[in-house]
Design a protein around this motif. Structure first.
Motif, PDB file in Angstrom:
ATOM      1  N   LYS A 159       0.986  -0.827  -0.320  1.00  0.00           N
ATOM      2  CA  LYS A 159      -0.206   0.200   0.115  1.00  0.00           C
ATOM      3  C   LYS A 159       1.054   1.033   0.253  1.00  0.00           C
ATOM      4  N   ILE A 160       0.441   2.476  -1.292  1.00  0.00           N
ATOM      5  CA  ILE A 160       0.824   3.781  -0.895  1.00  0.00           C
ATOM      6  C   ILE A 160       0.379   4.694  -0.535  1.00  0.00           C
ATOM      7  N   THR A 161       0.356   5.573   0.338  1.00  0.00           N
ATOM      8  CA  THR A 161      -0.305   6.362   0.304  1.00  0.00           C
ATOM      9  C   THR A 161       0.276   7.859   0.050  1.00  0.00           C
ATOM     10  N   PHE A 162      -0.224   8.866  -0.738  1.00  0.00           N
ATOM     11  CA  PHE A 162       0.046   9.813  -1.674  1.00  0.00           C
ATOM     12  C   PHE A 162      -0.886  10.863  -0.920  1.00  0.00           C
ATOM     13  N   ILE A 163      -0.557  11.702  -0.398  1.00  0.00           N
ATOM     14  CA  ILE A 163      -0.984  13.285  -0.185  1.00  0.00           C
ATOM     15  C   ILE A 163      -0.217  14.319  -0.456  1.00  0.00           C
ATOM     16  N   ALA A 164      -0.945  15.536  -1.062  1.00  0.00           N
ATOM     17  CA  ALA A 164      -0.423  16.709  -1.545  1.00  0.00           C
ATOM     18  C   ALA A 164      -1.200  17.821  -1.810  1.00  0.00           C
ATOM     19  N   ASN A 165      -0.568  18.777  -1.749  1.00  0.00           N
ATOM     20  CA  ASN A 165      -0.781  20.166  -1.933  1.00  0.00           C
ATOM     21  C   ASN A 165      -0.957  21.093  -3.026  1.00  0.00           C
ATOM     22  N   PHE A 166      -2.324  20.734  -3.612  1.00  0.00           N
ATOM     23  CA  PHE A 166      -1.800  21.690  -5.324  1.00  0.00           C
ATOM     24  C   PHE A 166      -2.270  22.814  -5.418  1.00  0.00           C
ATOM     25  N   SER A 167      -1.701  23.460  -4.538  1.00  0.00           N
ATOM     26  CA  SER A 167      -2.071  25.054  -4.520  1.00  0.00           C
ATOM     27  C   SER A 167      -0.489  25.570  -4.395  1.00  0.00           C
TER      28      SER A 167
END
Length: 486
Positions: free
Chosen positions: A435-443
């Protein structure tokens, strides 16, 4: 985005590999063209590599090699010595931009004019023309080296477990191609009987091929077969494949696959080109343009959600799309990654690895290339390893080893979760317990969101443990985290 919208994207993948048939007859090419190849064969034995398969493509990374601009020398040999370095980036396929001789007639110069119109001889000689104005599909551009040098490149790639595909130009030829002299009926002609360049384009340095001519179709397949049977290449990237009739590909590709298992990439987006045993991968053009717009904050994660949903609808589960933030066209004509994506450049590059499909690295991208490479004359990429080398190396290792990033017929699932912040993406990819969890701020501004996960993860890029306990988390502008299980 849709709350807990589950996009089971088992997309963008590959073909059912066939065993290599060593008993297949060789392609019929004129003796004059075969002779140099025979000489090279006597000097150097082709290094065999196991047939390309879906298992390879599940973890595939493709590298576009611009031989002319890759090094100050601009030769096969200068590129070949760096192939072990590309292996460190997880590269599984090398796509060579066209390696064929370039026509002198109507050769283009920087600015789009014909080189012949440049009065200064020194300046005129700098204009090397477009790779896509091919004089002969069965010979090597002497600018890059010899056929022996080409064979050494293929062998070095195969020794490193990397496949090699050729950039093929099926839509047109240069104006010096022998077909123009011997077979003018192979070309599209106007009402006056004049051979014309591709209609609706400014590609005046090439002559448009006529696919109504059956003999031309046979000649094209023969020339393509030549590189498979005589040179051991592993497939083709087909230029403007959507401009060639689909029924030609239905004729040609099965014939090519009968020689050996090959990989076929279409410079096109049309889903019909991926049907059945046709092309294995197409361009994710819409996704690429959307990433550019998201980097400018002209589009949002809502738009990405719509795009991802459309991909699932338009393409079949065994289709692959190539994900990219740059390539030779984008770099030379539309701008560098930095020009188009600015501070979001690294995030968008990482995202191209996180989504289903196959990521592309273009020559120089690994070295933080930040200028537009000249297209019609000599230029060169930087060769100093900076932060992007480290980023791509880490991403390559993860793509190669973690099944949660598989992008083939047995693609990892893609679960999108809405956060309490419209600018923050969170999703999970998983397969076979990985499992891979990806979180990102697209701003371009710091964003705080509720991280509902509880537990300790490995922050993969930082290589350190990180604890979440159902808490608020703040991400810097364009920041991201790739979280894996410990």
């Amino acid at each position: 985005m849709k709350k807990l919208a589950i996009l089971l994207i088992v997309l963008f993948t590959v073909f059912s590999c066939k065993n290599e048939k060593t008993s297949e007859p060789k392609s019929k090419v004129e003796d004059s063209k075969i002779e140099p190849i025979k000489e090279a064969l006597e000097e150097e034995v082709l290094v065999e590599i196991k047939p390309i398969s879906n298992n390879v493509l599940e973890t595939g990374i493709i590298y576009e090699a611009n031989i002319r601009q890759y090094s100050p020398e601009g030769t096969f040999n200068a590129f070949t010595k760096d192939i072990p370095e590309l292996k460190k980036l997880g590269v599984k396929i090398i796509w060579l931009m066209p390696v064929f001789p370039i026509s002198e007639t109507k050769r283009k110069a920087t600015g789009g004019e014909f080189a012949s119109l440049i009065e200064d001889e020194e300046e005129r000689n700098k204009m090397l023309g477009s790779y896509y104005a091919v004089t002969d599909f069965t010979k090597i551009n002497p600018e890059f080296g010899t056929i022996k040098d080409f064979r050494a490149l293929v062998n070095e790639a195969h020794k490193n477990g990397i496949y090699v595909i050729l950039d093929w130009v099926p839509n047109h030829t240069g104006w010096d191609h022998e077909w123009l002299k011997k077979h003018p009926d192979y070309y599209t002609q106007n009402e006056k009987g004049d051979i014309i360049h591709p209609e609706g384009t400014d590609w005046t340095d090439v002559a448009d091929l006529n696919y109504d001519n059956k003999e031309m179709r046979k000649a094209m397949v023969t020339d393509m077969s030549y590189w498979i049977t005589e040179e051991g290449i592993d497939g083709f990237r087909c230029d403007v494949a959507g401009s060639v009739p689909t029924d030609f590909w239905k004729e040609a590709i099965p014939q090519l696959r009968s020689k050996k298992a090959i990989f076929m990439l279409a410079e096109a987006w049309e889903p019909e080109l991926l049907k059945g045993e046709l092309f294995d991968m197409a361009y994710g053009w819409d996704g690429h343009h959307l990433l550019n717009d998201m980097a400018k904050e002209e589009k949002s994660l809502v738009d990405w959600d719509k795009y991802a949903t459309k991909v699932v609808s338009d393409y079949e589960k065994d289709d692959i799309l190539m994900n990219f933030v740059t390539n030779h066209d984008e770099n030379s004509w539309n701008g560098t990654i930095q020009e188009r994506m600015g501070d979001a450049s690294e995030l968008m590059t990482v995202f191209s690895y996180m989504i289903p499909g196959m990521p592309l690295i273009y020559s120089g991208q690994e070295y933080n290339l930040n200028h537009r490479l000249k297209f019609f004359e000599k230029d060169s990429i930087p060769k100093t390893k900076g932060n992007m080398w480290d980023v791509l190396k880490k991403l390559g290792a993860l793509k190669n080893t973690n099944e949660a990033l598989n992008g083939g017929k047995q693609s990892a699932t893609y679960l999108v979760f809405e956060t309490n912040n419209k600018n923050v993406l969170k999703y999970i990819r998983s397969k076979n317990g990985k499992k891979i969890t990806f979180i990102a701020n697209f701003s371009s501004k710091p964003q705080t969101f509720k991280m509902t996960n509880t537990g300790t993860f490995l922050d993969y890029m930082a290589n350190k443990e990180i604890l979440f306990n159902n808490e608020d988390v703040t991400l810097a502008p364009w920041a991201y985290k790739i979280l894996t299980d410990l």
